[in-house]
Motif scaffolding. Structure first.
Motif, mmCIF file in Angstrom:
data_model
loop_
_atom_site.group_PDB
_atom_site.id
_atom_site.type_symbol
_atom_site.label_atom_id
_atom_site.label_comp_id
_atom_site.label_asym_id
_atom_site.label_seq_id
_atom_site.Cartn_x
_atom_site.Cartn_y
_atom_site.Cartn_z
ATOM 1 N N TYR A 72 0.849 -1.192 0.000
ATOM 2 C CA TYR A 72 0.000 0.000 0.000
ATOM 3 C C TYR A 72 0.883 1.239 0.000
ATOM 4 O O TYR A 72 1.844 1.331 0.749
ATOM 5 C CB TYR A 72 -0.914 0.023 1.229
ATOM 6 C CG TYR A 72 -1.693 1.304 1.330
ATOM 7 C CD1 TYR A 72 -2.868 1.468 0.619
ATOM 8 C CD2 TYR A 72 -1.234 2.364 2.100
ATOM 9 C CE1 TYR A 72 -3.576 2.653 0.671
ATOM 10 C CE2 TYR A 72 -1.938 3.544 2.165
ATOM 11 C CZ TYR A 72 -3.105 3.691 1.458
ATOM 12 O OH TYR A 72 -3.798 4.870 1.497
ATOM 13 N N ASP A 74 0.401 5.570 -0.034
ATOM 14 C CA ASP A 74 -0.496 6.714 -0.095
ATOM 15 C C ASP A 74 -0.029 7.634 -1.228
ATOM 16 O O ASP A 74 0.976 7.370 -1.893
ATOM 17 C CB ASP A 74 -0.572 7.436 1.250
ATOM 18 C CG ASP A 74 0.768 7.960 1.727
ATOM 19 O OD1 ASP A 74 1.650 8.241 0.898
ATOM 20 O OD2 ASP A 74 0.939 8.093 2.950
ATOM 21 N N TYR A 92 -8.036 -3.208 -5.423
ATOM 22 C CA TYR A 92 -7.223 -2.168 -4.795
ATOM 23 C C TYR A 92 -6.350 -2.813 -3.727
ATOM 24 O O TYR A 92 -6.645 -3.913 -3.248
ATOM 25 C CB TYR A 92 -8.113 -1.080 -4.171
ATOM 26 C CG TYR A 92 -8.808 -1.520 -2.909
ATOM 27 C CD1 TYR A 92 -8.304 -1.157 -1.660
ATOM 28 C CD2 TYR A 92 -9.951 -2.320 -2.940
ATOM 29 C CE1 TYR A 92 -8.929 -1.570 -0.491
ATOM 30 C CE2 TYR A 92 -10.580 -2.735 -1.784
ATOM 31 C CZ TYR A 92 -10.067 -2.359 -0.557
ATOM 32 O OH TYR A 92 -10.677 -2.778 0.587
ATOM 33 N N CYS A 93 -5.279 -2.139 -3.352
ATOM 34 C CA CYS A 93 -4.394 -2.665 -2.316
ATOM 35 C C CYS A 93 -4.918 -2.210 -0.960
ATOM 36 O O CYS A 93 -4.916 -1.029 -0.638
ATOM 37 C CB CYS A 93 -2.962 -2.172 -2.537
ATOM 38 S SG CYS A 93 -1.781 -2.940 -1.408
ATOM 39 N N ASP A 94 -5.371 -3.170 -0.171
ATOM 40 C CA ASP A 94 -5.925 -2.881 1.147
ATOM 41 C C ASP A 94 -4.806 -2.601 2.137
ATOM 42 O O ASP A 94 -3.872 -3.397 2.272
ATOM 43 C CB ASP A 94 -6.757 -4.076 1.625
ATOM 44 C CG ASP A 94 -7.376 -3.827 2.981
ATOM 45 O OD1 ASP A 94 -8.262 -2.959 3.073
ATOM 46 O OD2 ASP A 94 -6.960 -4.504 3.943
ATOM 47 N N ARG A 95 -4.896 -1.472 2.806
ATOM 48 C CA ARG A 95 -3.857 -1.031 3.742
ATOM 49 C C ARG A 95 -3.691 -2.005 4.912
ATOM 50 O O ARG A 95 -2.578 -2.298 5.331
ATOM 51 C CB ARG A 95 -4.212 0.347 4.273
ATOM 52 C CG ARG A 95 -3.225 0.893 5.284
ATOM 53 C CD ARG A 95 -3.715 2.155 5.934
ATOM 54 N NE ARG A 95 -3.933 3.195 4.980
ATOM 55 C CZ ARG A 95 -3.610 4.460 5.163
ATOM 56 N NH1 ARG A 95 -3.063 4.839 6.296
ATOM 57 N NH2 ARG A 95 -3.849 5.356 4.236
ATOM 58 N N SER A 98 -2.677 -5.742 3.361
ATOM 59 C CA SER A 98 -1.597 -5.718 2.357
ATOM 60 C C SER A 98 -1.822 -6.768 1.280
ATOM 61 O O SER A 98 -0.903 -7.462 0.839
ATOM 62 C CB SER A 98 -0.221 -5.909 3.013
ATOM 63 O OG SER A 98 0.079 -4.801 3.829
ATOM 64 N N CYS A 100 -4.464 -7.506 -2.416
ATOM 65 C CA CYS A 100 -5.389 -6.924 -3.372
ATOM 66 C C CYS A 100 -6.803 -7.409 -3.061
ATOM 67 O O CYS A 100 -7.026 -8.620 -2.928
ATOM 68 C CB CYS A 100 -5.008 -7.310 -4.796
ATOM 69 S SG CYS A 100 -3.469 -6.544 -5.355
#
Length: 107
Positions: A72, A74, A92-95, A98, A100
């Protein structure tokens, strides 16, 4: 009081970094950047704009699938350290995990 101070410091630092990036990457900055040649013969991922100095170059991004590990970043990290791998379309890359993940409401 401490929270207001912290927010002010973060805002000042963010503006400072964005102004610095703007000064370094002024238009027409890409006209003088020499990019490596990227084409389907030397890329096993996705070719798109956004790499190299100030994001001026076409680059090969490794595609990452659902639930595969990702890093992830920013918006500020992406400016300073452009990614070399991206999640597949619709992911999306989940914070927190870590990995997708599916974008809610897409697909």
């Amino acid at each position: 009081m401490m929270i207001t101070y912290f927010k002010t410091v973060v805002a000042v630092l963010t503006v400072g970094i964005l102004v610095t990036h703007g000064l370094i990457c002024q238009f027409p900055h890409c006209e003088t950047v020499q990019c490596e040649s990227v084409d389907a013969d030397n890329c096993t991922g996705t070719i798109r704009m956004g790499g190299g100095y100030c994001g001026c170059c076409m680059v090969c991004f490794t595609q990452i699938g659902y639930l595969e590990p990702c890093v992830y970043k920013d918006a500020l990290d992406e400016l300073l350290y452009p990614p070399t791998a991206i999640c597949n379309p619709g992911l999306y890359c989940d914070r927190k995990s870590s990995t997708c993940q599916s974008i809610p409401g897409v697909g």
